[in-house]
Design a protein around this motif. Sequence first.
Motif, PDB file in Angstrom:
ATOM      1  N   UNK A 264      -3.091  -8.122  21.169  1.00 29.47           N
ATOM      2  CA  UNK A 264      -1.849  -7.650  20.551  1.00 29.47           C
ATOM      3  C   UNK A 264      -2.104  -6.546  19.523  1.00 29.47           C
TER       4      UNK A 264
ATOM      5  N   UNK B  98      -0.943 -13.323   9.055  1.00 26.85           N
ATOM      6  CA  UNK B  98      -0.854 -13.034  10.489  1.00 26.85           C
ATOM      7  C   UNK B  98      -0.571 -14.295  11.300  1.00 26.85           C
TER       8      UNK B  98
ATOM      9  N   UNK C  56      -7.502  -6.763   9.344  1.00 27.11           N
ATOM     10  CA  UNK C  56      -6.285  -7.127  10.075  1.00 27.11           C
ATOM     11  C   UNK C  56      -5.517  -5.857  10.431  1.00 27.11           C
ATOM     12  N   UNK C  57      -4.880  -5.872  11.584  1.00 25.47           N
ATOM     13  CA  UNK C  57      -4.276  -4.651  12.104  1.00 25.47           C
ATOM     14  C   UNK C  57      -3.204  -4.093  11.161  1.00 25.47           C
ATOM     15  N   UNK C  58      -2.507  -4.966  10.409  1.00 29.42           N
ATOM     16  CA  UNK C  58      -1.472  -4.470   9.491  1.00 29.42           C
ATOM     17  C   UNK C  58      -2.077  -3.625   8.372  1.00 29.42           C
ATOM     18  N   UNK C  59      -3.366  -3.783   8.132  1.00 25.88           N
ATOM     19  CA  UNK C  59      -4.028  -3.049   7.050  1.00 25.88           C
ATOM     20  C   UNK C  59      -4.737  -1.786   7.546  1.00 25.88           C
ATOM     21  N   UNK C  60      -4.613  -1.459   8.838  1.00 29.38           N
ATOM     22  CA  UNK C  60      -5.230  -0.235   9.347  1.00 29.38           C
ATOM     23  C   UNK C  60      -4.371   0.950   8.905  1.00 29.38           C
ATOM     24  N   UNK C  61      -4.958   1.899   8.166  1.00 29.92           N
ATOM     25  CA  UNK C  61      -4.136   2.969   7.573  1.00 29.92           C
ATOM     26  C   UNK C  61      -3.293   3.730   8.604  1.00 29.92           C
ATOM     27  N   UNK C  62      -3.919   4.230   9.666  1.00 28.58           N
ATOM     28  CA  UNK C  62      -3.175   4.850  10.761  1.00 28.58           C
ATOM     29  C   UNK C  62      -3.674   4.223  12.048  1.00 28.58           C
ATOM     30  N   UNK C  63      -2.756   3.757  12.892  1.00 24.01           N
ATOM     31  CA  UNK C  63      -3.180   3.069  14.110  1.00 24.01           C
ATOM     32  C   UNK C  63      -3.776   4.008  15.153  1.00 24.01           C
TER      33      UNK C  63
ATOM     34  N   UNK D  82      -0.592  -2.665  19.691  1.00 25.21           N
ATOM     35  CA  UNK D  82       0.074  -1.848  18.661  1.00 25.21           C
ATOM     36  C   UNK D  82      -0.514  -0.426  18.644  1.00 25.21           C
TER      37      UNK D  82
END
Lengths: 389, 127
Positions: free
Chosen positions: A148, A138, A250-257, A152
């Motif tokens: 940020x 990140x 980390x936000x990239x690893x959140x399954x569904x935002x 998202x």
Amino acid sequence: MEWNSRLRGSIAITGSSTFGIGHAGGLTDIELTAQAVQLAVRDAGLHMQDIDGLMTASISSSMWVVKLAEYLGIQPDLLDSTQIGGASFVGHLLIAALAIDAGLCKNVVIAYGAAPRGGGGISATSGARKALDPYPYEDPYQLFNPPSSYAFATQRHMYEYGTTREQLAEVAVSARAWASLNPEAFNREPLSIEDVINARMISTPLTVRDCCLVTDGAAAVVVQAADRSQFGPHRPIYVLGTAMATSHRQIACMPSLTTTSAKASGAQALARAGVRVQDIDLVQLYDAFTINPILFLEDLGFCKKGEGGAFVENGRIGPQGELPVNTNGGGLSCVHPGMYSLFGMVEAVRQLRGDCGVRQVPEARLALVHGNGGVLSAQATSIFSIDRS
Amino acid sequence: MEKYHGLISPEKIYFSFLENGEFKVQKCNDCTNYIFFPRLNCTHCHSDNYQWESPNRQGVIYAFTYMPVKDSLSMRNAILVNMDDGFRLLSTLITDQEIQIGDRVEAFIEKAVQGPRLVFKQVDKEQ
């Protein structure tokens, strides 16, 4: 997993405090926190030497609970710093219930405080934190975190469900309306939907009015076994059930935002408490950003997925609305020193005690308190009640 | 690279590939899923039986945000990309066009003073 049902209502909050909300005149993180502890212990009708359990969490200090014990001059039998971000303090109720049930301690203090405005607290240390806690996948992209990451999630919610900028702004406007009724709240000036939308951009689509405050502030609660909780000066507030959950860091690893693990923590806390969401009289949700209450109202079951934006319209979660949410003004308008959930817990206690003056929710018997940590990373939910059964 | 109990840091392997101009990601030999970010075990089936592969470099924008100028930082964007091979990553889009959810994008390696980083460009919509 099925929990031991004797834990339901096994603890109660008998003392609570806030201190230094807004600008705390140069008092440091630990001074603010220690003062909140003194006030909460006094509120419970106890003495500092009665405190045999101490729980707290810090964003920057690695041995914060030990540092706080040293500052207070106490040597508790239980020390805990479960750190799941801003949700920590709701989560602490679960550990406190287990510790008291196990006979490890009798009188537990949960405390937090920081002074990013006046005392050179968390804001000053954010650069150092980055060096100490790297995110190599990140960091090269210079996100303005946490906003940020929430931006998202906000954008996805708008994209998938048609949630509007106006609906998001409604969350901030309702929080401000509650804050205007709370003398302790930091920001009480009138706020309109247009003010929110036209405010300074932080990370699209979030403006500065979609983001929580940065204020000084401290809070503390005293937790005791339910059967010892009758002897203090105030009505005990029973903790019927608490649960915690996580889905990522980390936000990239959140399954569904658009779906948080509040879905898990909420369902589990309600099941442990044996209450239905329809029975809840008031709600304290960690509103770090305007999208949070929308996501949590959905994930906790107050409305269907995707309907959170419409749910908050027309002041429904404000002072004249049908579901009182963040009656102190929340992190958006009352207080936010870095982690918030303990302030939501104290507000729920005050409401259930009937101590809230012009912002008092009539006949408040049952409250849901929800904490959020990181970037929607960790969630903790608890059910507070004036009745043990 | 240093080996410890038969292990070499997947993080170091990932970045050493980037240094050499290669984008490689772990693929689990047991469940066949890609793993991102690099780890010692598959996050899907928890196996430690993986190999480094060159994934399809294309994906679509899942979400994006623009961050205005702040202190020493200039205006910039960040994107979340759903890669065609089924994993998601965070990056930035090198573009002077507007970004939209669903835009098809392709990864490339940008050399910078701080070290190489994976960035994206839009794939020509005409193609």
